[in-house]
Design a protein around this motif. Structure first.
Motif, mmCIF file in Angstrom:
data_model
loop_
_atom_site.group_PDB
_atom_site.id
_atom_site.type_symbol
_atom_site.label_atom_id
_atom_site.label_comp_id
_atom_site.label_asym_id
_atom_site.label_seq_id
_atom_site.Cartn_x
_atom_site.Cartn_y
_atom_site.Cartn_z
ATOM 1 N N GLU A 127 32.470 42.638 44.560
ATOM 2 C CA GLU A 127 33.172 42.947 45.874
ATOM 3 C C GLU A 127 33.952 41.662 45.713
ATOM 4 O O GLU A 127 33.449 40.665 45.621
ATOM 5 C CB GLU A 127 32.144 42.729 46.966
ATOM 6 C CG GLU A 127 32.485 42.995 48.370
ATOM 7 C CD GLU A 127 31.338 43.003 49.357
ATOM 8 O OE1 GLU A 127 30.332 43.363 49.049
ATOM 9 O OE2 GLU A 127 31.395 41.818 50.193
ATOM 10 N N GLU A 129 37.276 39.166 47.589
ATOM 11 C CA GLU A 129 38.166 38.558 48.553
ATOM 12 C C GLU A 129 39.400 37.886 48.117
ATOM 13 O O GLU A 129 39.073 37.271 46.835
ATOM 14 C CB GLU A 129 37.252 37.645 49.586
ATOM 15 C CG GLU A 129 36.576 38.434 50.275
ATOM 16 C CD GLU A 129 35.405 37.458 50.992
ATOM 17 O OE1 GLU A 129 34.592 37.934 51.932
ATOM 18 O OE2 GLU A 129 35.172 36.334 50.693
ATOM 19 N N GLU A 175 40.364 40.891 55.887
ATOM 20 C CA GLU A 175 39.196 39.983 56.090
ATOM 21 C C GLU A 175 39.437 38.875 57.311
ATOM 22 O O GLU A 175 40.643 38.782 57.757
ATOM 23 C CB GLU A 175 38.862 39.237 54.880
ATOM 24 C CG GLU A 175 37.500 39.768 54.192
ATOM 25 C CD GLU A 175 36.311 39.255 54.878
ATOM 26 O OE1 GLU A 175 36.545 38.590 55.942
ATOM 27 O OE2 GLU A 175 35.350 39.419 54.538
ATOM 28 N N GLU A 182 40.005 42.018 51.483
ATOM 29 C CA GLU A 182 38.922 42.250 50.581
ATOM 30 C C GLU A 182 38.963 43.636 50.182
ATOM 31 O O GLU A 182 39.445 44.556 50.924
ATOM 32 C CB GLU A 182 37.715 42.116 51.412
ATOM 33 C CG GLU A 182 36.401 42.519 50.528
ATOM 34 C CD GLU A 182 35.055 42.285 51.370
ATOM 35 O OE1 GLU A 182 34.821 41.304 52.233
ATOM 36 O OE2 GLU A 182 34.313 43.180 51.492
HETATM 37 MG MG MG Z 1 34.033 39.665 52.911
#
Ligand code: MG
Ligand code: GLU
Length: 438
Positions: A127, A129, A175, A182
């Protein structure tokens, strides 16, 4: 219309977490798939500043960067710009065997050991950002519809690029931080997941280039704001593909081997964080109370734990086992995903070999505890600088298991040289330097 010959690149993700390689005219693709492109050992020592302060190999030696055709990315942005056309590859010695410092082989062998010794297959998802420096800023727009609107074409072009590159995007969100976004992609088998992380970052950069945006995945773009994390979700499947991370009879829900795997990671985290959070800026992010992680604790749905047990579906009849996963949060995009996932698997596998018990999830703030209380919970503060993390890594009893062969020496030498390149700079200047290169 301008004339051009399409260029194909074979690239690798290196110790600096950069994606580097060589290109050739597309007509030569078949031949290059057989021969690879020439590389040299010391290329691994090019740090994120583009310098080579020290190298174990000097100017000697040849390697072949061999593409894995399954990773081919060819994305047409429809704007007349050249397609993004590249493949990921691993570094081989001239006799065709894997080079011991090749990071793709490093991950492949970790996943193979896990499978051979335990029958477990790792499923993972990275994941990401990042900051979009080109966004017309307004404060107070965290998670807001308006932040996405002001990003204009960017989110849609990113989604197109991720989809066309086979990265299977799942979400894109505005985000918390100013100009911070993100995205997540679907989980996949370990190697595919790490390849996907490398490709996904490049797709965001490719979209940004075409729309004249200025993106950065650096862990901390300025000392004051929130950091950019890379959170790695992990779960296990057995030989028949069944999900086996969850055990409803356990208080934390972790099946025994997943518990040992997590325990192995947390036990070694003060040393291996030098690899998962590998820049000076990384330690500006890993501070208490910044929704990243600062201690080697397991947390139940806790976004400041180093490993978080993620929420799963709770509705009656839901397939809890398939959704169940843990999230490693002490990582960022200054690291190569191959190296990052590889070291987590190696540390976790050590935990399984040692039969470590599942750690007790810590339900209160470790930063508010006394040293004695932290000791009772088996929790310690992570290193507060890259230099300290490298010291911990070098003197860890199993450092040679975590980074075998010449990789340990090369890694530490590389990172110490990187630190020399920013000696004496203020935290603001350090962030600025990293923002420009990640
Ligand atoms: Mg996040
Ligand atoms: N930005 C936080 C980090 O540095 C993560 C915030 C969140 O998504 O929970 O990891």
């Amino acid at each position: 219309m301008i004339h051009r010959i399409p260029l194909v690149m074979i690239v690798t993700s290196d110790i600096a977490g950069q994606v580097r390689g060589k290109g050739f005219p597309a007509a030569w693709l078949e031949e290059r798939l057989e021969q690879g492109v020439g590389f040299t050992h010391t290329n691994h020592m090019i740090n994120c500043w583009g310098t080579i302060p020290a190298t174990p190999w000097g100017p000697l030696g040849d390697l072949a960067l061999m593409a894995d055709p399954a990773t081919e990315v060819r994305v047409d942005f429809g704007d007349g710009s050249p397609d993004e056309w590249f493949m990921l590859g691993g570094l081989c010695t001239m006799d065709g065997g894997p080079w011991e410092c090749c990071l793709r082989h490093y991950l492949a062998s970790a996943l193979e050991s896990l499978r051979e010794e335990t029958g477990l297959t790792l499923v993972a998802a990275f994941e990401h950002e990042f900051h979009d420096g080109g966004l017309a800023e307004r404060g107070g727009d965290s998670y807001s519809l308006d932040k996405v609107r002001r990003a204009g074409d960017f989110p849609g072009v990113v989604l197109h690029a991720l989809e066309a590159a086979g990265a299977e995007p799942e979400t894109f969100l505005p985000e918390f931080g100013r100009s911070q976004f993100e995205f997540t992609v679907r989980p996949a088998l370990g190697m595919v997941a790490a390849d996907r992380a490398i490709i996904a970052r490049e797709m965001v950069r490719a979209a940004a280039r075409r729309l004249d945006r200025d993106v950065s995945f650096s862990p901390q773009v300025d000392p004051a704001g929130p950091g950019n994390g890379v959170h790695i979700h992990m779960s296990f499947r057995d030989r028949d593909g069944r999900p086996v991370s969850h055990d409803p009879s356990q208080p934390s829900g972790l099946a025994a081997r997943m518990g040992s795997f997590v325990a192995g990671i947390l036990k070694r985290l003060p040393a291996l964080v030098a690899v998962t959070a590998p820049s000076a800026a990384s330690y500006q992010r890993l501070k208490p109370h910044s929704w990243s992680s600062a201690y080697n604790n397991l947390g139940w749905r806790d976004r400041e734990a180093a490993v978080r047990i993620c929420p799963g579906p709770e509705t009656p009849g839901a397939d809890v086992a398939s959704a169940f996963n843990v999230e490693f949060r002490a990582g960022d995009a200054a690291a190569s995903p191959w190296l990052q996932l590889g070291i987590l698997v190696r540390a976790g596998l050590e935990g399984i070999r040692e039969g470590l018990p599942t750690p007790e999830p810590v339900s209160s703030d470790p930063d508010a505890m006394s040293d004695d209380e932290r000791g009772e919970h088996g929790v310690e503060r992570l290193p507060v600088s890259l230099g300290e993390a490298l010291d911990r890594l070098e003197c860890a009893p199993d450092a040679g298991t975590l980074l075998p062969g010449e990789l340990l020496e090369a890694y530490v030498m590389h990172k110490r040289g990187e630190l020399d390149g920013i000696a004496g700079l203020t935290p603001e200047e350090v962030c600025r330097r990293y923002r420009d290169v990640y």
